[in-house]
Write an enzyme that holds these catalytic residues in place. Structure first.
Site, mmCIF file in Angstrom:
data_model
loop_
_atom_site.group_PDB
_atom_site.id
_atom_site.type_symbol
_atom_site.label_atom_id
_atom_site.label_comp_id
_atom_site.label_asym_id
_atom_site.label_seq_id
_atom_site.Cartn_x
_atom_site.Cartn_y
_atom_site.Cartn_z
ATOM 1 N N HIS A 264 58.525 25.535 -14.191
ATOM 2 C CA HIS A 264 57.110 25.470 -14.540
ATOM 3 C C HIS A 264 56.299 25.880 -13.322
ATOM 4 C CE1 HIS A 264 55.942 21.189 -12.985
ATOM 5 N NE2 HIS A 264 56.917 21.680 -12.271
ATOM 6 N N CYS B 74 53.293 23.895 -5.679
ATOM 7 C CA CYS B 74 53.651 23.870 -7.108
ATOM 8 C C CYS B 74 52.888 24.891 -7.943
ATOM 9 C CB CYS B 74 53.461 22.465 -7.675
ATOM 10 S SG CYS B 74 54.634 21.288 -6.974
ATOM 11 N N HIS C 42 58.740 27.171 -10.122
ATOM 12 C CA HIS C 42 59.842 26.429 -9.512
ATOM 13 C C HIS C 42 60.513 25.582 -10.588
ATOM 14 C CE1 HIS C 42 56.433 23.666 -9.449
ATOM 15 N NE2 HIS C 42 57.301 22.660 -9.388
ATOM 16 N N HIS D 95 63.094 22.225 -11.993
ATOM 17 C CA HIS D 95 63.453 20.818 -11.831
ATOM 18 C C HIS D 95 64.631 20.500 -12.736
ATOM 19 C CE1 HIS D 95 59.848 19.600 -9.613
ATOM 20 N NE2 HIS D 95 59.123 20.284 -10.489
ATOM 21 N N HIS E 280 66.315 24.991 -19.987
ATOM 22 C CA HIS E 280 66.448 26.356 -19.475
ATOM 23 C C HIS E 280 65.338 27.276 -19.989
ATOM 24 C CE1 HIS E 280 70.264 24.890 -18.014
ATOM 25 N NE2 HIS E 280 70.284 25.944 -17.215
ATOM 26 N N GLU F 73 60.819 14.085 -12.073
ATOM 27 C CA GLU F 73 60.944 15.491 -11.709
ATOM 28 C C GLU F 73 61.861 15.649 -10.498
ATOM 29 O OE1 GLU F 73 56.928 16.901 -11.005
ATOM 30 O OE2 GLU F 73 57.261 16.755 -8.858
#
Length: 140
Positions: free
Chosen positions: A14, A23, A27, A29, A71, A129
């Site tokens: 996201h 952010c 990137h 998680h 994914h 996260e």
């Protein structure tokens, strides 16, 4: 009061549009979702007698929601501008657009509402996260 908790996890990427920190970049998680239900009455039907909810059903519903995001690139609607969305799709990238900024807090609320819509008597969702950073959503 009885409480049941189950958890699942999914991997996704996201970015936070309009954010000025790290952010803002895409990137990923390994999201860990912990869902909790509570109730005072246990079921009395022959199949689920003595249960608040069958764990297998609770886990199944949570897994289905996780699979929708697993994914995938989770993006706020309207943030993939110009031909970017089209190019991502041409490249075969899996996208999920949501009507909110995909923060941990908003994803916790999203899971809560999805579980509730699926008929789960959800009371709380914890969205990790990272192993040490967690957002929690519960309705008052």
């Amino acid at each position: 009061m009885f409480y049941l908790r189950t958890e699942d996890a999914f991997d996704s990427a996201h970015f936070l549009d309009g954010y000025t920190g790290k952010c803002r970049n895409i990137h990923g998680h390994r999201w860990r979702v912990v869902a909790e239900i509570k109730g005072e009455e246990l079921k009395t039907d022959p199949q689920e007698r003595g249960m608040l909810m069958d764990f297998s059903e609770f886990k199944k519903v949570l897994r289905e929601i996780c699979e929708r995001l697993d994914h995938k690139l989770i993006a706020e609607q309207g943030t993939l501008t110009g031909t970017l969305k089209e190019e991502f799709e041409k490249m075969g990238f899996a996208l999920v657009e949501v009507p909110f900024r995909p923060t941990s807090e908003e994803l916790a609320r999203y899971f809560f509402k999805e579980l509730k819509t699926s008929g789960v008597a959800i009371s709380r969702v914890e969205m990790y996260e990272t192993p040490t950073n967690c957002a929690i959503y519960e309705e008052t």
